[in-house]
Design a protein around this motif. Structure first.
Motif, PDB file in Angstrom:
ATOM      1  N   SER A  39      11.948  13.578  -1.991  1.00  6.58           N
ATOM      2  CA  SER A  39      11.775  13.681  -3.443  1.00  6.58           C
ATOM      3  C   SER A  39      10.556  12.861  -3.850  1.00  6.58           C
ATOM      4  N   GLU A  40      10.071  13.070  -5.076  1.00  5.03           N
ATOM      5  CA  GLU A  40       8.915  12.311  -5.554  1.00  5.03           C
ATOM      6  C   GLU A  40       9.236  10.823  -5.606  1.00  5.03           C
ATOM      7  N   ALA A  41      10.467  10.479  -5.970  1.00  6.92           N
ATOM      8  CA  ALA A  41      10.867   9.069  -6.018  1.00  6.92           C
ATOM      9  C   ALA A  41      10.839   8.449  -4.621  1.00  6.92           C
ATOM     10  N   GLU A  42      11.302   9.206  -3.625  1.00  4.43           N
ATOM     11  CA  GLU A  42      11.278   8.702  -2.249  1.00  4.43           C
ATOM     12  C   GLU A  42       9.857   8.538  -1.744  1.00  4.43           C
ATOM     13  N   LYS A  43       8.983   9.471  -2.110  1.00  9.48           N
ATOM     14  CA  LYS A  43       7.578   9.351  -1.708  1.00  9.48           C
ATOM     15  C   LYS A  43       6.947   8.096  -2.304  1.00  9.48           C
ATOM     16  N   ARG A  44       7.231   7.845  -3.576  1.00  6.62           N
ATOM     17  CA  ARG A  44       6.680   6.646  -4.220  1.00  6.62           C
ATOM     18  C   ARG A  44       7.210   5.378  -3.559  1.00  6.62           C
ATOM     19  N   ARG A  45       8.493   5.409  -3.179  1.00  4.16           N
ATOM     20  CA  ARG A  45       9.066   4.247  -2.500  1.00  4.16           C
ATOM     21  C   ARG A  45       8.401   4.015  -1.151  1.00  4.16           C
ATOM     22  N   ILE A  46       8.135   5.080  -0.425  1.00  2.00           N
ATOM     23  CA  ILE A  46       7.476   4.963   0.882  1.00  2.00           C
ATOM     24  C   ILE A  46       6.079   4.372   0.711  1.00  2.00           C
ATOM     25  N   ILE A  47       5.330   4.846  -0.292  1.00  3.14           N
ATOM     26  CA  ILE A  47       3.993   4.313  -0.542  1.00  3.14           C
ATOM     27  C   ILE A  47       4.069   2.821  -0.882  1.00  3.14           C
ATOM     28  N   ARG A  48       5.047   2.442  -1.707  1.00  2.00           N
ATOM     29  CA  ARG A  48       5.220   1.022  -2.050  1.00  2.00           C
ATOM     30  C   ARG A  48       5.556   0.196  -0.813  1.00  2.00           C
ATOM     31  N   ASP A  49       6.422   0.740   0.054  1.00  2.00           N
ATOM     32  CA  ASP A  49       6.797   0.019   1.275  1.00  2.00           C
ATOM     33  C   ASP A  49       5.592  -0.186   2.186  1.00  2.00           C
ATOM     34  N   ILE A  50       4.746   0.836   2.289  1.00  2.00           N
ATOM     35  CA  ILE A  50       3.546   0.696   3.126  1.00  2.00           C
ATOM     36  C   ILE A  50       2.639  -0.386   2.568  1.00  2.00           C
ATOM     37  N   ALA A  51       2.407  -0.346   1.247  1.00  2.00           N
ATOM     38  CA  ALA A  51       1.535  -1.336   0.616  1.00  2.00           C
ATOM     39  C   ALA A  51       2.114  -2.748   0.731  1.00  2.00           C
ATOM     40  N   GLY A  52       3.433  -2.857   0.639  1.00  2.00           N
ATOM     41  CA  GLY A  52       4.061  -4.170   0.639  1.00  2.00           C
ATOM     42  C   GLY A  52       4.342  -4.742   2.015  1.00  2.00           C
ATOM     43  N   GLU A  53       4.498  -3.865   3.036  1.00  2.00           N
ATOM     44  CA  GLU A  53       4.917  -4.344   4.345  1.00  2.00           C
ATOM     45  C   GLU A  53       3.861  -4.178   5.435  1.00  2.00           C
ATOM     46  N   VAL A  54       3.017  -3.158   5.324  1.00  2.00           N
ATOM     47  CA  VAL A  54       1.998  -2.931   6.362  1.00  2.00           C
ATOM     48  C   VAL A  54       0.709  -3.690   6.060  1.00  2.00           C
ATOM     49  N   LEU A  55       0.213  -3.582   4.841  1.00  3.72           N
ATOM     50  CA  LEU A  55      -1.086  -4.180   4.507  1.00  3.72           C
ATOM     51  C   LEU A  55      -1.137  -5.692   4.717  1.00  3.72           C
ATOM     52  N   PRO A  56      -0.075  -6.448   4.397  1.00  2.00           N
ATOM     53  CA  PRO A  56      -0.182  -7.912   4.560  1.00  2.00           C
ATOM     54  C   PRO A  56      -0.074  -8.398   6.003  1.00  2.00           C
ATOM     55  N   ARG A  57       0.233  -7.534   6.940  1.00  2.00           N
ATOM     56  CA  ARG A  57       0.512  -7.973   8.309  1.00  2.00           C
ATOM     57  C   ARG A  57      -0.762  -8.446   8.999  1.00  2.00           C
ATOM     58  N   ALA A  58      -0.612  -9.493   9.809  1.00  2.00           N
ATOM     59  CA  ALA A  58      -1.741 -10.039  10.566  1.00  2.00           C
ATOM     60  C   ALA A  58      -2.128  -9.076  11.687  1.00  2.00           C
ATOM     61  N   PRO A  59      -3.395  -9.118  12.122  1.00  2.00           N
ATOM     62  CA  PRO A  59      -3.873  -8.164  13.146  1.00  2.00           C
ATOM     63  C   PRO A  59      -3.075  -8.167  14.450  1.00  2.00           C
ATOM     64  N   LYS A  60      -2.533  -9.322  14.846  1.00  2.00           N
ATOM     65  CA  LYS A  60      -1.845  -9.414  16.139  1.00  2.00           C
ATOM     66  C   LYS A  60      -0.346  -9.141  16.031  1.00  2.00           C
ATOM     67  N   MET A  61       0.125  -8.800  14.861  1.00  7.85           N
ATOM     68  CA  MET A  61       1.546  -8.497  14.699  1.00  7.85           C
ATOM     69  C   MET A  61       1.862  -7.097  15.220  1.00  7.85           C
ATOM     70  N   CYS A  62       3.140  -6.849  15.477  1.00  2.00           N
ATOM     71  CA  CYS A  62       3.583  -5.563  16.022  1.00  2.00           C
ATOM     72  C   CYS A  62       3.212  -4.411  15.079  1.00  2.00           C
ATOM     73  N   ASN A  63       2.831  -3.271  15.670  1.00  2.00           N
ATOM     74  CA  ASN A  63       2.420  -2.090  14.906  1.00  2.00           C
ATOM     75  C   ASN A  63       3.592  -1.194  14.513  1.00  2.00           C
ATOM     76  N   ILE A  64       4.800  -1.679  14.639  1.00  2.34           N
ATOM     77  CA  ILE A  64       5.992  -0.868  14.371  1.00  2.34           C
ATOM     78  C   ILE A  64       6.897  -1.620  13.400  1.00  2.34           C
ATOM     79  N   ILE A  65       7.350  -0.921  12.352  1.00  4.40           N
ATOM     80  CA  ILE A  65       8.264  -1.515  11.376  1.00  4.40           C
ATOM     81  C   ILE A  65       9.459  -0.586  11.215  1.00  4.40           C
ATOM     82  N   GLU A  66      10.650  -1.090  11.508  1.00  2.98           N
ATOM     83  CA  GLU A  66      11.873  -0.297  11.379  1.00  2.98           C
ATOM     84  C   GLU A  66      12.248  -0.155   9.905  1.00  2.98           C
ATOM     85  N   LYS A  67      12.573   1.096   9.499  1.00  2.50           N
ATOM     86  CA  LYS A  67      12.894   1.361   8.097  1.00  2.50           C
ATOM     87  C   LYS A  67      14.158   2.222   7.976  1.00  2.50           C
TER      88      LYS A  67
END
Length: 204
Positions: A39-67
């Motif tokens: 749904s559009e709401a789920e898509k927006r949540r996924i985009i928020r999760d990417i911005a909030g959880e992937v972008l702040p990660r340090a370069p040497k951190m794991c490339n996988i995030i369980e969701k």
């Protein structure tokens, strides 16, 4: 979360990507495509999760995030994050290689792709993505064959395009409203392009 697959029977893809999102370090979406039903709401949540959880990660951190029902598998190239959402059971190393294959195909077409290429030629990037992936599954891994198909499609469109017509708009014909919006185009404008004047045009 565990019951979402039951609630969304169209999200039963266990072998391919659920979605792919290309996001800049500033959180700007440069490309997004959802292969499974959200749904559009789920898509927006996924985009928020990417911005909030992937972008702040340090370069040497794991490339996988369980969701929960899926996981983020991502790679960073210069200022862009390529984030694939995949089923829990999918091999992460295969996904990382698939992302790299997509980047290599973009590199081959744009001659060293950069963020601006995605901004001003989103339709070309989507054409490459759709040539490689069908329903989220990798169907063509040979980048030479992918680029050959893209060039042939462009040549065909050029042959069919009348003088003065927008070739890029012809290539966009299969895009969704969201993808046309990302390109800066008004959905359905081709049907009344003659009277659009300066209101149409390419990416902004």
């Amino acid at each position: 979360m565990a019951d979402l697959d039951v609630a969304h029977p169209g999200r039963g893809n266990k072998l391919g990507w659920h979605f792919i999102v290309l996001m800049s370090r500033q959180g700007k979406i440069r490309l997004s495509e959802f292969f499974s039903s959200y749904s559009e709401a789920e898509k927006r949540r996924i985009i928020r999760d990417i911005a909030g959880e992937v972008l702040p990660r340090a370069p040497k951190m794991c490339n996988i995030i369980e969701k929960g029902e899926y996981k983020f598998v991502y790679r960073r190239y210069a200022s862009l994050y390529f984030v694939a959402g995949v089923p829990q059971g999918m091999n992460e190393l295969i996904v990382l290689e698939q992302i790299h294959l997509f980047v290599e195909a973009l590199d081959g077409y744009f001659n060293s792709v950069c963020e601006l290429d995605l901004v001003f030629s989103l339709h070309k990037s989507l054409m490459i993505l759709f040539e490689m992936f069908i329903g989220g599954m990798l169907c063509e891994s040979n980048k030479r064959e992918v680029l050959k198909s893209i060039v042939e499609a462009e040549e065909l469109v050029e042959e069919m395009t009348k003088p003065g017509e927008d070739t890029a708009a012809q290539l966009d014909d299969g895009l969704s409203y969201q993808e046309q919006f990302q390109l800066g185009r008004k959905p359905g404008r081709r049907g009344h392009a003659a009277g659009a004047g300066s209101g149409g045009g390419g990416p902004r």
